[in-house]
Design a protein around this motif. Structure first.
Motif, PDB file in Angstrom:
ATOM      1  N   THR B 109       3.045  -4.540 -16.142  1.00 26.97           N
ATOM      2  CA  THR B 109       3.948  -3.400 -16.367  1.00 26.97           C
ATOM      3  C   THR B 109       5.096  -3.806 -17.291  1.00 26.97           C
ATOM      4  O   THR B 109       5.520  -3.024 -18.150  1.00 26.97           O
ATOM      5  CB  THR B 109       4.491  -2.878 -15.012  1.00 26.97           C
ATOM      6  OG1 THR B 109       3.373  -2.592 -14.170  1.00 26.97           O
ATOM      7  CG2 THR B 109       5.311  -1.627 -15.179  1.00 26.97           C
ATOM      8  N   ARG B 112       3.907  -3.768 -20.809  1.00 28.25           N
ATOM      9  CA  ARG B 112       3.822  -2.384 -21.302  1.00 28.25           C
ATOM     10  C   ARG B 112       5.213  -1.872 -21.701  1.00 28.25           C
ATOM     11  O   ARG B 112       5.372  -1.167 -22.707  1.00 28.25           O
ATOM     12  CB  ARG B 112       3.228  -1.531 -20.175  1.00 28.25           C
ATOM     13  CG  ARG B 112       2.716  -0.182 -20.587  1.00 28.25           C
ATOM     14  CD  ARG B 112       1.915   0.418 -19.440  1.00 28.25           C
ATOM     15  NE  ARG B 112       1.701   1.832 -19.594  1.00 28.25           N
ATOM     16  CZ  ARG B 112       1.261   2.635 -18.616  1.00 28.25           C
ATOM     17  NH1 ARG B 112       0.994   2.125 -17.427  1.00 28.25           N
ATOM     18  NH2 ARG B 112       1.089   3.923 -18.828  1.00 28.25           N
ATOM     19  N   LEU B 113       6.222  -2.247 -20.919  1.00 28.79           N
ATOM     20  CA  LEU B 113       7.604  -1.876 -21.239  1.00 28.79           C
ATOM     21  C   LEU B 113       8.070  -2.542 -22.522  1.00 28.79           C
ATOM     22  O   LEU B 113       8.720  -1.915 -23.365  1.00 28.79           O
ATOM     23  CB  LEU B 113       8.528  -2.292 -20.084  1.00 28.79           C
ATOM     24  CG  LEU B 113       8.543  -1.387 -18.866  1.00 28.79           C
ATOM     25  CD1 LEU B 113       9.114  -2.124 -17.662  1.00 28.79           C
ATOM     26  CD2 LEU B 113       9.358  -0.121 -19.152  1.00 28.79           C
ATOM     27  N   CYS B 114       7.759  -3.837 -22.681  1.00 35.28           N
ATOM     28  CA  CYS B 114       8.124  -4.552 -23.918  1.00 35.28           C
ATOM     29  C   CYS B 114       7.525  -3.823 -25.113  1.00 35.28           C
ATOM     30  O   CYS B 114       8.193  -3.592 -26.121  1.00 35.28           O
ATOM     31  CB  CYS B 114       7.573  -5.979 -23.887  1.00 35.28           C
ATOM     32  SG  CYS B 114       8.458  -7.081 -22.788  1.00 35.28           S
ATOM     33  N   ALA B 225       9.691  -4.847 -12.098  1.00 29.81           N
ATOM     34  CA  ALA B 225       9.271  -4.073 -13.274  1.00 29.81           C
ATOM     35  C   ALA B 225      10.165  -2.844 -13.460  1.00 29.81           C
ATOM     36  O   ALA B 225      10.538  -2.510 -14.596  1.00 29.81           O
ATOM     37  CB  ALA B 225       7.804  -3.661 -13.157  1.00 29.81           C
ATOM     38  N   THR B 226      10.551  -2.190 -12.359  1.00 36.07           N
ATOM     39  CA  THR B 226      11.436  -1.030 -12.511  1.00 36.07           C
ATOM     40  C   THR B 226      12.842  -1.501 -12.919  1.00 36.07           C
ATOM     41  O   THR B 226      13.512  -0.836 -13.700  1.00 36.07           O
ATOM     42  CB  THR B 226      11.506  -0.158 -11.235  1.00 36.07           C
ATOM     43  OG1 THR B 226      11.891  -0.959 -10.138  1.00 36.07           O
ATOM     44  CG2 THR B 226      10.179   0.486 -10.920  1.00 36.07           C
TER      45      THR B 226
END
Lengths: 246, 246
Positions: B109, B112-114, B225-226
């Motif tokens: 996750t 994916r954020l990066c 991740a959040t």
């Protein structure tokens, strides 16, 4: 000792129909079980691999725990809890709703986020995964004890009745950073694969997007739990900068 | 057809030691496999339950897919890909690092954020889960094709060598909303259970926290991740408000 019939029932609780039939659900792991006990949730039975966990806990060995766990790897503690009566949650300026979230890990993470940001209730469309699914309970890390899920068969009419502006998270919307996001409003999040349902889309004051910094060349979307995290942070950041945290 | 020896090798690739031995990893699911192919990652073999997926794909039935999948539920496509040579990533103002993230879903996750926020490289301590672990690949939703993980046995000296201020995510820190978070800096995230390692803690310009709106009465922490999502949004929000997204 766990009797054959107990074992059978515990394993049946993996399924929603049996959770509804018996009014019970399973929570596993030290943290989650402790949080539910601390919140005075009624238990039906507690199982522990360790002594002195709880006076009512039935001591079991690893082999037994492996027979009753809902997961690949058992935790040292497992509790069978009663599904509580839906609590009466006082009205709050902000309303958060999810429309068809199927992934239990995502729903659990969203409950943990609600808890962190002080949101006491999450409105869920009927298609959303059951909040007493073992993976939701696990991912919520105990926040399920403080954040209540209200399932609505008609999400659209429920949101309309709140008489607040409704904002929907949607990749095609206006930038999150360029929109006033009031606390007194309703925010709806759809599933990653299907987005918001048509009828909910029709109710929106505005669609709001988290801008993609690669201008669409990178990831197609964000995970719905991380998107919710960013929305909540953005909604509450104004309120927090006056709180004086240091 | 999948030979016995092929099946054996594919299943061995669940383990890091075999991924390193063979220089191969497994990706599953339409989206992830397509993203890797679109990024010209070299494959060793492709398996598909459907026709016309890829000219080189070996057609297999559901039964075979169940024998080779790394997951409980097989996907229609499975690819065995070569682990690429570490790419040379041009230096970037922002550096993101993770210190001992063990959960593969969280690492995926974060990748994916990066990708979403345009960060091309993630520096990982040696204890961090391997990025070619099947669950990381899955959770990255293909972002692993664009965001490279650089594993460093000595994370502290690597971060020091960057000569930028280092900020660490830590629940005891100063509020995220009351701190200037420059883009030209290094941000480090530790695991939920262990936090940042002592040596990394010693390098910090400041510890930064996402304030808990229940003042500690609710969730004890956020999923890493959040938390990373909220940090990245906060770091880049200034840059984005000038981009004119509407």
């Amino acid at each position: 000792m766990v009797s054959k019939s107990q074992q059978k029932q515990i394993l049946q609780l993996k399924q929603k129909k049996y959770r509804q039939k018996f009014g019970l659900f399973v929570a596993e792991g030290t943290k989650v079980v402790e949080e539910l006990l601390a919140s005075n949730w009624k238990y039906n039975s507690l199982f522990s691999q360790k002594d002195h966990f709880h006076p009512q806990a039935i001591p079991v060995d690893l082999k037994t725990m492996k027979q009753i766990t809902h997961f690949k790897t058992p935790s040292p503690f497992l509790g069978v809890f009663e599904i509580p009566e839906p609590p009466i949650v006082p009205p709050s300026p902000i309303t958060l709703a999810v429309d068809g979230i199927g992934d239990p890990g995502n729903l659990g993470t969203i409950l943990r986020l609600c808890d962190w940001f002080g949101v006491d209730e999450l409105i869920c469309s009927a298609e959303t995964v059951d909040c007493f699914n073992p993976k939701v309970v696990q991912a919520s890390m105990g926040s399920i004890a403080r954040v209540s899920c209200r399932y609505e068969t008609n999400l659209a009419s429920c949101l309309t009745a709140l008489e607040k502006p409704i904002f929907g998270a949607d990749g095609t919307g206006k930038s999150l950073y360029q929109t006033q996001l009031p606390i007194a409003a309703t925010y709806v999040f759809g599933s990653e694969s299907h987005g918001l349902s048509k009828v909910v889309n029709g109710l929106l004051e505005a669609k709001i997007a988290i801008p993609n910094l690669r201008s669409g060349q990178g990831a197609e979307s964000l995970n719905v739990a991380t998107a919710t995290a960013i929305f909540l942070s953005e909604i509450f950041r104004g309120a927090q900068s006056f709180k004086g945290d240091d």
